[in-house]
Design an enzyme around this catalytic site. Structure first.
Site, mmCIF file in Angstrom:
data_model
loop_
_atom_site.group_PDB
_atom_site.id
_atom_site.type_symbol
_atom_site.label_atom_id
_atom_site.label_comp_id
_atom_site.label_asym_id
_atom_site.label_seq_id
_atom_site.Cartn_x
_atom_site.Cartn_y
_atom_site.Cartn_z
ATOM 1 C CG ASP A 70 -10.794 14.494 -15.213
ATOM 2 O OD1 ASP A 70 -10.162 13.884 -16.101
ATOM 3 O OD2 ASP A 70 -11.749 13.995 -14.598
ATOM 4 N NE ARG A 77 -2.921 0.423 3.309
ATOM 5 C CZ ARG A 77 -2.274 0.896 4.385
ATOM 6 N NH1 ARG A 77 -1.776 2.121 4.374
ATOM 7 N NH2 ARG A 77 -2.141 0.156 5.463
ATOM 8 C CE LYS A 109 -13.597 6.093 -18.058
ATOM 9 N NZ LYS A 109 -13.920 7.394 -17.474
HETATM 10 C C1 LIG Z 1 -14.298 7.848 -16.130
HETATM 11 C C2 LIG Z 1 -13.944 9.218 -15.684
HETATM 12 C C3 LIG Z 1 -13.614 9.480 -14.351
HETATM 13 C C4 LIG Z 1 -13.675 8.418 -13.259
HETATM 14 O O1 LIG Z 1 -12.713 7.450 -13.462
HETATM 15 P P1 LIG Z 1 -12.861 5.920 -12.925
HETATM 16 O O2 LIG Z 1 -11.607 5.290 -13.418
HETATM 17 O O3 LIG Z 1 -14.103 5.359 -13.528
HETATM 18 O O4 LIG Z 1 -12.930 6.011 -11.444
HETATM 19 C C5 LIG Z 1 -13.234 10.772 -14.015
HETATM 20 N N1 LIG Z 1 -13.191 11.751 -14.936
HETATM 21 C C6 LIG Z 1 -13.511 11.541 -16.225
HETATM 22 C C7 LIG Z 1 -13.463 12.666 -17.187
HETATM 23 C C8 LIG Z 1 -13.902 10.263 -16.643
HETATM 24 O O5 LIG Z 1 -14.237 10.068 -17.923
#
Ligand SMILES: *Cc1c(COP(=O)(O)O)cnc(C)c1O
Length: 394
Positions: A184, A59, A209
């Site tokens: 993000d 961890r 993604k």
């Molecule tokens: C999918 C997504 C998230 C969350 O990510 P997870 O891996 O599903 O926890 C956050 N921000 C954006 C823009 C996303 O497309």
């Protein structure tokens, strides 16, 4: 890019790993272990005291995960990277580390649904507040900054309408007030957009993604200046503990090697599909970051190398028409998520954005007729033929 100034494509394959001392293994070894043997009780004491480098417990650190953290840091041109079990794990660790009770967070007008949920929880539990603004001008941002504003949180392109925010402009205003900017960067990936190079402080990713790209891992990453990431590592990453498992880190490292190739192909395919959709009589509106006719195009040209793989478009009719379109597809997959090899298509109003009250959703441009398409890596002609036959049935 990277510590030794290699180019992005090389960094994505090599940074952070040295086969010497690893039996020459070209592939990064998978250290599937939860704990590590100390050579003596005294060594254990030194490691816990921070007097000696070395692993203690997974961890707190794992050699496979370390390679991933070094690699994403170099790819985003940041000082330190951290890996998490999901994008939300990364986002929550960063936001909780950078803020405290009664603080205010200034957000872009659209953010990921679960990020919205996290902020709502922080508001209720810790009396925090947040505002959503379009961030189109410096004046608008300055007008919304309060003495207790501790963070500016930006998503660009905004999901699913693909509206863009000028990151350099936001970073310049934030500097005036000494407030960190968190971005993000999931939709662009560091191949297309690098917010830290534009003056922002922390980048977060759903590595689920494009970074992984193969639809088989849930993972998150955070990168940025040491002053912020050291704090996240020492507090929220370690103590909340949403860390990535070694095997997921290994899969992610494997996916990231081909990020530049995949992003170029996603963008090539999306450009072709965008042109076809734009001319189709059933399409009422279409959104893509590198649309030369879009008012945001100057921002796209400035900060995004290419448009990426996500297109949103609107058809005529009702919610039922949008659902019929999805149901009529022969091989394109009706699914949320994005950035996979497979083309994925979804209906934001009833799926990813269903939790947003209808009036707010409509203000964000998310109508019942809006469809989000994550253009995959298949032959673009096949993607188009499937979309076209479904559109023609409307
Ligand atoms: C999918 C997504 C998230 C969350 O990510 P997870 O891996 O599903 O926890 C956050 N921000 C954006 C823009 C996303 O497309």
């Amino acid at each position: 890019m990277g510590n030794d100034n290699k180019r992005f494509e090389t960094t994505a394959i090599h940074e952070g790993y040295n086969a010497k001392g690893m039996h020459g293994s070209i592939s990064t070894p998978l250290f599937q272990t939860s704990t590590y043997e100390f050579e003596s009780a005294q060594q254990g004491e030194r490691r816990f005291a921070g007097e000696e480098e070395g692993y203690i417990y997974s961890r707190i650190g794992n050699p496979t995960v370390t390679v991933l953290e070094k690699r994403i840091a170099a790819m985003e041109n940041g000082e330190r990277g951290l890996a998490f079990s999901s994008g939300m794990g990364a986002i929550s660790a960063v936001l909780i580390a950078l803020t405290k009770a009664n603080d205010h967070i200034l957000c872009s007008s659209g953010i990921y649904g679960c990020t919205f949920g996290l902020l709502t929880m922080m508001k209720e539990k810790y009396n925090m507040s947040f505002d959503f603004i379009s961030m189109d001008t410096k004046e608008e941002i300055r007008a919304q900054i309060k003495p207790e504003t501790s963070c500016i949180y930006v998503e660009t392109p905004i999901n699913p309408t693909m509206k863009l925010i000028d990151l350099q402009m936001v970073a310049e205003v934030a500097k005036e007030y000494n407030i960190p900017v968190v971005v993000d960067n999931t939709f662009s990936s560091p191949y297309l957009q690098r917010p830290l190079e534009l003056g922002c402080d922390v980048v977060v990713h759903s590595a689920t993604k494009y970074l992984n790209g193969h639809g088989d891992v849930i993972a998150g990453l955070a990168v940025g200046k040491r002053e912020f990431l050291d704090e996240v590592a020492a507090t929220t990453q370690k103590d909340i503990g949403g860390v990535i498992g070694p095997f997921d880190a290994w899969l992610l490292l494997r996916g990231m090697k081909t990020l530049p190739l995949r992003m170029d192909r996603h963008s090539d395919n999306a450009e072709r599909i965008f042109e076809k959709l734009r001319k189709h009589p059933k399409i009422k509106a279409i959104y893509y970051p590198h649309d030369t006719n879009h008012p945001n195009y100057p921002i796209a040209k400035k900060q995004m190398k290419r448009g990426g793989g996500v297109i949103a478009f609107e058809i005529g009719g009702t919610k039922e028409a949008a659902q019929a379109l999805l149901n009529d597809l022969a091989f394109l997959k009706v699914a949320v998520s994005l950035g996979d090899a497979e083309t994925l298509i979804e209906h934001p109003a009833t799926m990813t954005h269903a939790v947003i009250p209808e009036n707010e959703r409509l203000l964000m441009g998310i109508t019942d007729q809006l469809i989000r398409l994550s253009v995959g890596l298949e032959a673009w002609e096949d993607i188009w033929e499937d979309l076209e036959q479904a559109l023609n049935k409307l």
